[in-house]
Write a protein that holds these residues in place. Structure first.
Motif: not given
Length: 116
Positions: A9-11, A92-95, A110-112
């Motif tokens: 994830x990331x920005x 969102x936070x991805x799981x 992981x934050x996206x």
């Protein structure tokens, strides 16, 4: 011990791409359908995409069809989510988890964040 570790994830700016990975340990992965889920602030967790144990069949939420691709490498016990043409609403936070999900297996996610 069963463990799921999401990463990648990331920005990213709108229109950009990210590739998420989920490494699974233990028996959670083998011979099981897997899914990617996400939870945006103030919203319930939702299914994004799922893939059968052999990787031959996939399913996607309408909101990501044509933009996201789920895949898996059974030799590495890893499931991936390629995300293209990202939009702000994908933030969102991805799981990852089994599909259907097992409530005992949620990882940290992981934050996206999609923002200009």
């Amino acid at each position: 011990q069963v463990q799921l570790v999401e990463s990648g994830g990331g920005l990213v700016q709108p229109g950009g791409s990210l590739r998420l990975s989920c490494a699974a340990s233990g028996s959670i992965f083998s011979m099981k359908a897997m899914g990617w889920y996400r939870q945006a602030p103030g919203k319930q967790r939702e299914l994004v995409a799922a893939i059968t144990s052999g990787g031959m069949t996939t399913t996607y939420a309408d909101s990501v069809k044509g933009r996201f691709t789920i895949s898996r490498d059974n030799a590495k016990n890893t499931v991936y989510l390629q995300m293209n043409s990202l939009k702000s609403e994908d933030t969102a936070v991805y799981y990852c988890n089994r599909y259907p999900p097992d409530t005992g297996y949620w990882g940290q996610g992981t934050q996206v964040t999609v923002s200009s």
